[in-house]
Design an enzyme around this catalytic site. Sequence first.
Site, PDB file in Angstrom:
ATOM      1  N   ASP A  30     -30.759  18.519  45.748  1.00 59.70           N
ATOM      2  CA  ASP A  30     -30.313  18.390  44.354  1.00 59.70           C
ATOM      3  C   ASP A  30     -31.505  18.556  43.403  1.00 59.70           C
ATOM      4  O   ASP A  30     -32.639  18.212  43.751  1.00 59.70           O
ATOM      5  CB  ASP A  30     -29.666  17.006  44.179  1.00 59.70           C
ATOM      6  CG  ASP A  30     -28.870  16.921  42.888  1.00 59.70           C
ATOM      7  OD1 ASP A  30     -28.544  17.973  42.299  1.00 59.70           O
ATOM      8  OD2 ASP A  30     -28.584  15.788  42.454  1.00 59.70           O
ATOM      9  N   HIS A  47     -32.167  27.665  41.429  1.00 61.84           N
ATOM     10  CA  HIS A  47     -31.578  27.930  42.748  1.00 61.84           C
ATOM     11  C   HIS A  47     -32.475  28.885  43.544  1.00 61.84           C
ATOM     12  O   HIS A  47     -32.649  28.726  44.750  1.00 61.84           O
ATOM     13  CB  HIS A  47     -30.176  28.518  42.603  1.00 61.84           C
ATOM     14  CG  HIS A  47     -29.209  27.564  41.967  1.00 61.84           C
ATOM     15  ND1 HIS A  47     -29.126  26.242  42.322  1.00 61.84           N
ATOM     16  CD2 HIS A  47     -28.278  27.747  40.984  1.00 61.84           C
ATOM     17  CE1 HIS A  47     -28.192  25.640  41.596  1.00 61.84           C
ATOM     18  NE2 HIS A  47     -27.670  26.528  40.775  1.00 61.84           N
ATOM     19  N   LEU A 141     -34.075  24.437  67.129  1.00 60.39           N
ATOM     20  CA  LEU A 141     -33.548  23.787  65.918  1.00 60.39           C
ATOM     21  C   LEU A 141     -32.115  24.246  65.705  1.00 60.39           C
ATOM     22  O   LEU A 141     -31.830  25.447  65.733  1.00 60.39           O
ATOM     23  CB  LEU A 141     -34.388  24.184  64.688  1.00 60.39           C
ATOM     24  CG  LEU A 141     -33.870  23.654  63.345  1.00 60.39           C
ATOM     25  CD1 LEU A 141     -34.122  22.141  63.232  1.00 60.39           C
ATOM     26  CD2 LEU A 141     -34.526  24.368  62.161  1.00 60.39           C
TER      27      LEU A 141
HETATM   28  C1  FPP Z   1     -28.207  21.557  43.596  1.00 58.02           C
HETATM   29  O1  FPP Z   1     -28.849  21.733  42.402  1.00 58.02           O
HETATM   30  C2  FPP Z   1     -28.190  22.699  44.513  1.00 58.02           C
HETATM   31  C3  FPP Z   1     -27.100  23.471  44.794  1.00 58.02           C
HETATM   32  C4  FPP Z   1     -25.800  23.373  44.142  1.00 58.02           C
HETATM   33  C5  FPP Z   1     -27.085  24.431  45.868  1.00 58.02           C
HETATM   34  C6  FPP Z   1     -27.935  25.614  45.769  1.00 58.02           C
HETATM   35  C7  FPP Z   1     -28.981  25.524  46.777  1.00 58.02           C
HETATM   36  C8  FPP Z   1     -29.759  26.547  47.070  1.00 58.02           C
HETATM   37  C9  FPP Z   1     -29.595  27.858  46.432  1.00 58.02           C
HETATM   38  C10 FPP Z   1     -30.818  26.343  48.065  1.00 58.02           C
HETATM   39  C11 FPP Z   1     -30.663  27.335  49.175  1.00 58.02           C
HETATM   40  C12 FPP Z   1     -30.324  26.713  50.428  1.00 58.02           C
HETATM   41  C13 FPP Z   1     -30.095  27.383  51.548  1.00 58.02           C
HETATM   42  C14 FPP Z   1     -29.867  26.670  52.798  1.00 58.02           C
HETATM   43  C15 FPP Z   1     -30.061  28.829  51.609  1.00 58.02           C
HETATM   44  P1  FPP Z   1     -28.059  21.436  41.058  1.00 58.02           P
HETATM   45  O2  FPP Z   1     -27.681  22.740  40.462  1.00 58.02           O
HETATM   46  O3  FPP Z   1     -26.927  20.513  41.302  1.00 58.02           O
HETATM   47  O4  FPP Z   1     -29.171  20.729  40.221  1.00 58.02           O
HETATM   48  P2  FPP Z   1     -28.964  19.765  38.966  1.00 58.02           P
HETATM   49  O5  FPP Z   1     -28.370  18.484  39.513  1.00 58.02           O
HETATM   50  O6  FPP Z   1     -30.354  19.586  38.456  1.00 58.02           O
HETATM   51  O7  FPP Z   1     -28.053  20.454  38.000  1.00 58.02           O
END
Ligand code: FPP
Length: 257
Positions: A30, A47, A141
Site C-alpha cells: 500500500d 504504481h 520460492l
Molecule cells: C496500492 O497502492 C497498490 C495497488 C493497488 C496495487 C498496485 C501494485 C503494483 C503495481 C505493484 C506491482 C506488484 C506486482 C506483484 C507486479 P494505492 O494506490 O492503494 O496507494 P494509496 O493508498 O497511497 O492510494
Amino acid sequence: MAGAQWSIMRGGFTLQSCFNNELHVAIIMDGNGRWATRRGLPRVAGHRAGLGAARRIVEHAPDVGIGRLTLYAFSSDNWRRPAAEVESIFWLLRAFLRMETERLRERGARLEAIGRRDRLPRAVLRAIENAEWRTAAGHRLHLRVAIDYSSRDAIASAAATALARKPAPDPKALTSSLAAAVIAGSSDVDLLIRTGGEKRLSDFLLWESAYAELVFTDRMWPEFNESDLDAALEEFYRRERRFGGVTNQAARAVGGR
Ligand code: FPP
C-alpha cells in the site's frame, strides 16, 4: 530456534546456510498513490515505482528464508477505481510478468496468480498463464500474486462447493473441507506486512492469516526495500507465537503447582 538462526545470520553467515525457506510472508503493498501524489506525480507513477519494489522483494525473499510470498496486487474492490488507473495497473502487471518471468525461472521461483480469472483482460490472463507455465518447475520460492482477489469470496465459494456435496458435510467435515479448499496448494501465513501506514487487512488472506504475526510500517510501498523486509523479519522472530496455547515457561509453572 528461529531467533537463534537470525542472530547467526547477523554474525556474518550466509542467509542461505541458515534457513530452509519455510516461511510464508504476505504483503499488502500500500502507498503507491500517496508516494506519487506527494511528489507531484500522477498516481500511476507510484504504481510503476511499486513494480520496482516488488522486483527487489521477490529477489531478496528466498535469501532470507521465505519459501512462499503472497503479494496483494489488485483486490476485487480495486475495480471501483477510475478505469484509467485500473487499466494502468493491469498494463504494469503485464509488464512485470513479461519482464520478470525469465528471471523468476532462473531463480527457481514458481509464479501463481490467485483470485478470479474470469474478469481479467484477456492479455493479462495470457501473460499469467504463460508465466505460470514457464515457471512451473520452480521450487525455491512460491510467488503468489493476488489479482482480482477477495478473501471473503474465496471462503464463500469454498463453502458453496462443500455444501453442494451430497450428502452435505457435518460441521466438523465442513471446517476441514473449507480449510483444505482455501489453503489448497499453499499454507498458513506466518508474517503479514502492510506498508503505507494503514492498519487493516482489506479482505486479504483472512483464513490463512488466523495466526499470522502482523507488521505495519509507515514506509510507502515504492520505498520498501530489502532492509525493511529484514527489519520485519527481525520483528517476527522477536515475537513469541503461541497459537492459542501458553509459553513453555507458563506450562511448567502450571504443572508445578
Ligand atoms: C496500492 O497502492 C497498490 C495497488 C493497488 C496495487 C498496485 C501494485 C503494483 C503495481 C505493484 C506491482 C506488484 C506486482 C506483484 C507486479 P494505492 O494506490 O492503494 O496507494 P494509496 O493508498 O497511497 O492510494
